[in-house]
Design a protein around this motif. Structure first.
Motif, PDB file in Angstrom:
ATOM      1  N   MET A 148      33.470  45.211  44.121  1.00  0.00           N
ATOM      2  CA  MET A 148      34.496  44.877  44.891  1.00  0.00           C
ATOM      3  C   MET A 148      35.219  46.209  45.314  1.00  0.00           C
ATOM      4  O   MET A 148      35.344  47.172  44.550  1.00  0.00           O
ATOM      5  CB  MET A 148      35.742  43.974  44.094  1.00  0.00           C
ATOM      6  CG  MET A 148      36.406  44.599  42.765  1.00  0.00           C
ATOM      7  SD  MET A 148      37.644  43.561  42.497  1.00  0.00           S
ATOM      8  CE  MET A 148      38.797  44.304  43.906  1.00  0.00           C
ATOM      9  N   THR A 149      35.873  46.082  46.476  1.00  0.00           N
ATOM     10  CA  THR A 149      37.025  47.051  46.882  1.00  0.00           C
ATOM     11  C   THR A 149      38.293  46.589  47.146  1.00  0.00           C
ATOM     12  O   THR A 149      38.251  45.394  47.792  1.00  0.00           O
ATOM     13  CB  THR A 149      36.418  47.860  48.156  1.00  0.00           C
ATOM     14  OG1 THR A 149      35.020  48.259  47.942  1.00  0.00           O
ATOM     15  CG2 THR A 149      37.359  48.773  48.490  1.00  0.00           C
ATOM     16  N   GLY A 150      39.323  46.877  46.625  1.00  0.00           N
ATOM     17  CA  GLY A 150      40.593  46.421  46.651  1.00  0.00           C
ATOM     18  C   GLY A 150      41.619  47.042  45.933  1.00  0.00           C
ATOM     19  O   GLY A 150      41.554  48.077  45.554  1.00  0.00           O
ATOM     20  N   SER A 151      42.472  46.074  45.625  1.00  0.00           N
ATOM     21  CA  SER A 151      43.529  46.631  44.704  1.00  0.00           C
ATOM     22  C   SER A 151      43.165  46.443  43.074  1.00  0.00           C
ATOM     23  O   SER A 151      42.467  45.480  42.672  1.00  0.00           O
ATOM     24  CB  SER A 151      44.948  46.063  44.854  1.00  0.00           C
ATOM     25  OG  SER A 151      44.807  44.551  44.616  1.00  0.00           O
ATOM     26  N   ALA A 152      43.902  47.144  42.341  1.00  0.00           N
ATOM     27  CA  ALA A 152      43.863  46.949  40.796  1.00  0.00           C
ATOM     28  C   ALA A 152      44.299  45.602  40.611  1.00  0.00           C
ATOM     29  O   ALA A 152      43.716  44.888  39.609  1.00  0.00           O
ATOM     30  CB  ALA A 152      44.362  47.982  40.286  1.00  0.00           C
ATOM     31  N   ALA A 153      45.308  45.093  41.283  1.00  0.00           N
ATOM     32  CA  ALA A 153      45.783  43.660  40.962  1.00  0.00           C
ATOM     33  C   ALA A 153      44.839  42.499  41.143  1.00  0.00           C
ATOM     34  O   ALA A 153      44.505  41.522  40.358  1.00  0.00           O
ATOM     35  CB  ALA A 153      47.106  43.537  41.695  1.00  0.00           C
ATOM     36  N   HIS A 155      41.488  43.278  41.333  1.00  0.00           N
ATOM     37  CA  HIS A 155      40.454  43.303  40.265  1.00  0.00           C
ATOM     38  C   HIS A 155      40.905  42.614  38.840  1.00  0.00           C
ATOM     39  O   HIS A 155      40.152  41.714  38.469  1.00  0.00           O
ATOM     40  CB  HIS A 155      40.189  44.904  39.972  1.00  0.00           C
ATOM     41  CG  HIS A 155      39.383  45.019  38.808  1.00  0.00           C
ATOM     42  ND1 HIS A 155      39.987  45.142  37.355  1.00  0.00           N
ATOM     43  CD2 HIS A 155      37.913  45.368  38.605  1.00  0.00           C
ATOM     44  CE1 HIS A 155      39.035  45.482  36.568  1.00  0.00           C
ATOM     45  NE2 HIS A 155      37.980  45.489  37.544  1.00  0.00           N
ATOM     46  N   ASP A 156      42.182  42.630  38.371  1.00  0.00           N
ATOM     47  CA  ASP A 156      42.554  42.103  37.225  1.00  0.00           C
ATOM     48  C   ASP A 156      42.634  40.629  37.143  1.00  0.00           C
ATOM     49  O   ASP A 156      42.240  40.129  36.337  1.00  0.00           O
ATOM     50  CB  ASP A 156      43.738  42.659  36.697  1.00  0.00           C
ATOM     51  CG  ASP A 156      43.840  43.988  36.438  1.00  0.00           C
ATOM     52  OD1 ASP A 156      42.664  44.666  36.237  1.00  0.00           O
ATOM     53  OD2 ASP A 156      44.958  44.697  35.895  1.00  0.00           O
ATOM     54  N   THR A 182      31.651  46.501  39.189  1.00  0.00           N
ATOM     55  CA  THR A 182      31.962  47.680  39.686  1.00  0.00           C
ATOM     56  C   THR A 182      33.143  47.714  40.679  1.00  0.00           C
ATOM     57  O   THR A 182      33.233  46.644  41.280  1.00  0.00           O
ATOM     58  CB  THR A 182      30.844  48.619  40.157  1.00  0.00           C
ATOM     59  OG1 THR A 182      30.103  47.743  41.074  1.00  0.00           O
ATOM     60  CG2 THR A 182      29.919  48.962  38.767  1.00  0.00           C
ATOM     61  N   SER A 183      33.935  48.656  40.841  1.00  0.00           N
ATOM     62  CA  SER A 183      34.867  48.472  41.627  1.00  0.00           C
ATOM     63  C   SER A 183      35.605  50.146  42.364  1.00  0.00           C
ATOM     64  O   SER A 183      34.991  50.884  41.783  1.00  0.00           O
ATOM     65  CB  SER A 183      35.985  47.911  41.013  1.00  0.00           C
ATOM     66  OG  SER A 183      36.404  48.623  39.734  1.00  0.00           O
ATOM     67  N   GLU A 184      36.132  49.997  43.317  1.00  0.00           N
ATOM     68  CA  GLU A 184      36.727  51.151  44.282  1.00  0.00           C
ATOM     69  C   GLU A 184      38.024  50.489  44.344  1.00  0.00           C
ATOM     70  O   GLU A 184      38.103  49.791  45.280  1.00  0.00           O
ATOM     71  CB  GLU A 184      35.909  51.551  45.233  1.00  0.00           C
ATOM     72  CG  GLU A 184      36.368  52.941  45.849  1.00  0.00           C
ATOM     73  CD  GLU A 184      37.019  52.832  46.969  1.00  0.00           C
ATOM     74  OE1 GLU A 184      38.298  52.365  46.929  1.00  0.00           O
ATOM     75  OE2 GLU A 184      36.733  52.831  48.194  1.00  0.00           O
ATOM     76  N   LEU A 185      39.146  51.065  43.828  1.00  0.00           N
ATOM     77  CA  LEU A 185      40.532  50.417  43.853  1.00  0.00           C
ATOM     78  C   LEU A 185      41.472  51.500  44.096  1.00  0.00           C
ATOM     79  O   LEU A 185      42.723  51.080  44.098  1.00  0.00           O
ATOM     80  CB  LEU A 185      40.592  49.977  42.446  1.00  0.00           C
ATOM     81  CG  LEU A 185      39.611  48.906  41.838  1.00  0.00           C
ATOM     82  CD1 LEU A 185      39.820  48.738  40.416  1.00  0.00           C
ATOM     83  CD2 LEU A 185      39.532  47.859  42.925  1.00  0.00           C
ATOM     84  N   GLY A 186      41.231  52.589  44.694  1.00  0.00           N
ATOM     85  CA  GLY A 186      42.188  53.334  45.321  1.00  0.00           C
ATOM     86  C   GLY A 186      43.295  54.023  44.140  1.00  0.00           C
ATOM     87  O   GLY A 186      42.865  54.142  43.003  1.00  0.00           O
ATOM     88  N   GLY A 394      39.010  52.263  39.409  1.00  0.00           N
ATOM     89  CA  GLY A 394      37.740  51.478  39.264  1.00  0.00           C
ATOM     90  C   GLY A 394      36.616  52.127  38.405  1.00  0.00           C
ATOM     91  O   GLY A 394      36.915  53.257  37.651  1.00  0.00           O
ATOM     92  N   VAL A 395      35.571  51.570  38.367  1.00  0.00           N
ATOM     93  CA  VAL A 395      34.166  52.029  37.705  1.00  0.00           C
ATOM     94  C   VAL A 395      33.319  51.810  38.539  1.00  0.00           C
ATOM     95  O   VAL A 395      32.969  51.070  39.113  1.00  0.00           O
ATOM     96  CB  VAL A 395      34.200  51.025  36.432  1.00  0.00           C
ATOM     97  CG1 VAL A 395      32.827  51.136  35.794  1.00  0.00           C
ATOM     98  CG2 VAL A 395      35.280  50.892  35.376  1.00  0.00           C
TER      99      VAL A 395
END
Length: 472
Positions: A148-153, A155-156, A182-186, A394-395
């Motif tokens: 996912m790409t987005g916010s940490a909120a 993601h959680d 996996t994630s890209e969260l800014g 992210g990871v």
């Protein structure tokens, strides 16, 4: 039988790392972004031989397919979602379901056309829908992995759920999502401005550079610079801040299209009575380098720019800036350093040590780290080490077109001045003001011509690209 790294220069990097020069690669790269360079660094202890041998990821075992991946697409930069799908296909040997962010739903027929060969063979599906569709997908028993790409909120909420139940799961270390993600969260990206002796033209240009890092796409970028870190003892501090305010005023207005933007701007202005409203944008001077500072801990994802002042001149300032960026800012996706070549030369090994010490997935020197996103051969993702319970930026990584195993970071370098002024000051670069500058007058024409060139590279197109770029 070959490594994807073959043909790319490989050399030692600081701290026992190995670097691969991924840009420029070929004459067209060299001509179109002359003076810009990108390198991917391994983690410490990886030799050149190890790096070459391990590169390839899923393509090294092509018969070992790894199931279905769900890609939750971003809603701000429209190349993110297709690039993330491509990475699942090639790096991980997975087929992919792309769930579009509702903002990008109108792009469905475009993406279906782009991915038509893969869709026809059953490798890719592109779908639309709200949060309930995304939730059903990520928890589907036939799905093996999520990106996912987005916010940490967001993601959680996917990983832990919501409310008291989510807090309990996180405390017990028992995520709701039982598959790899996996994630890209800014995060909050800083730009460190190293003090030097700049001309008036330098002050104006670098102020426009910093404003571009914040206001490109109206601030709706995961690596939009949110806080400038400058020296309180810089003799030209006041002149630079004056140019910064003027550059914000000159930048063209953009629509506040991203959901929640207006509310986040109101929150920033309410938290900081000293906030200045310039051309509808928000500038906050007088921030403090402490972890209780909202602007250092909250990604505004909106046209809000802050300024932190630290003591010291050149070396002393840079060392303190590294410490503050590593410890006080939330997120590790990317950051920028602006420093004139004379200051870099005076600092010498001290400057390169500062680059090594920074814990960011992309570090751009005299460039915006968006250039790292621009070349898919660079790796793109948070600095390694985040965990699900404290996800930050992210990871994992994406892009990484050479399929390097576990890259640590990408380092981007650009010219301090544009041509022809750069050449007059001893920087041998042909690049004029980059077309992504928000103050570039011909950016739309230049980018259309570059897009056409990417579709069909040819020498005959270069004069038209250069003519438009030089008028910027």
């Amino acid at each position: 039988g070959r490594s994807p790294v073959d043909g790319f220069p490989v050399r030692p990097a600081p701290g026992g790392r190995t670097a691969v020069d991924v840009f420029p690669h070929g004459a067209y790269d060299w001509l179109l972004l002359n003076g810009f360079r990108a390198e991917v660094w391994s983690r410490p202890g990886v030799t050149a031989e190890d790096l070459r041998a391990r590169a390839g990821l899923g393509l090294r075992t092509p018969r070992d397919t790894r199931g279905v991946a769900v890609v939750l697409g971003a809603g701000n930069i429209f190349s993110i979602a297709p690039l993330d799908v491509i990475y699942q296909l090639f790096a991980d040997n997975r087929v992919a379901v792309l769930k579009l962010n509702p903002i990008t739903d109108p792009l469905l027929p475009v993406l279906e056309k782009i991915f038509a060969p893969a869709i026809e063979r059953g490798f890719v599906r592109v779908i639309t829908g709200g949060a309930e569709v995304g939730s059903a997908l990520v928890h589907h028993p036939d799905v093996a992995a999520v990106h996912m790409t987005g916010s940490a909120a967001t993601h959680d909420a996917i990983v832990w759920g919501s409310g008291d139940e989510a807090a309990r799961r996180k405390a017990e270390g028992k995520p709701l999502l039982d598959k790899p993600i996996t994630s890209e969260l800014g995060g909050v990206s800083p730009t460190v401005v190293v003090p030097g002796r700049w001309s008036r033209a330098d002050l104006r240009y670098q102020a426009e550079h910093l404003v571009t890092q914040r206001l490109h796409n109206n601030g709706y970028n995961c690596i939009a610079a949110q806080v400038a870190v400058i020296s309180a003892d810089w003799a030209q501090k006041d002149a630079f801040l004056a140019e910064l305010r003027a550059a914000i005023e000159r930048a063209p207005a953009r629509a506040d299209y991203y959901p929640g933007s207006a509310g986040r701007v109101r929150s920033a202005r309410a938290a900081y009575p000293q906030a200045q409203i310039i051309g509808g944008r928000t500038l906050i001077e007088g921030l403090r380098p402490v972890d209780s500072e909202q602007a250092l801990r909250t990604e505004y994802f909106a046209p809000v720019l802050g300024v932190v002042e630290l003591p010291g001149d050149t070396g002393e300032f840079l060392a303190e800036a590294v410490r503050v960026c590593n410890r006080e800012f939330i997120g590790t996706l990317g950051m920028n350093i602006i420093a004139d070549p004379r200051s870099i030369a005076e600092l010498g090994a001290e400057f390169e040590a500062a680059v090594e010490q920074l814990r960011y997935g992309t570090i751009a020197i005299n460039a915006w780290n968006g250039v790292g996103f621009l070349t898919a051969r660079a790796s793109w993702g948070a600095f390694p080490g985040h965990v699900l319970a404290d996800i930050q930026s992210g990871v994992g990584v994406v892009h990484n077109a050479l399929l390097i195993e576990d890259p640590e970071r990408s380092v981007i370098r650009g010219p301090f001045r544009p041509a022809p002024r750069a050449v007059l000051n001893g920087e041998f670069t042909l690049s004029p003001k980059p077309p992504w500058f928000v103050t570039n007058r011909t950016q739309a024409t230049t980018m259309r011509r570059l897009t056409d060139f990417a579709k069909r590279p040819r020498i005959s197109a270069l004069p038209g690209i250069f003519a438009s770029a030089l008028r910027g």
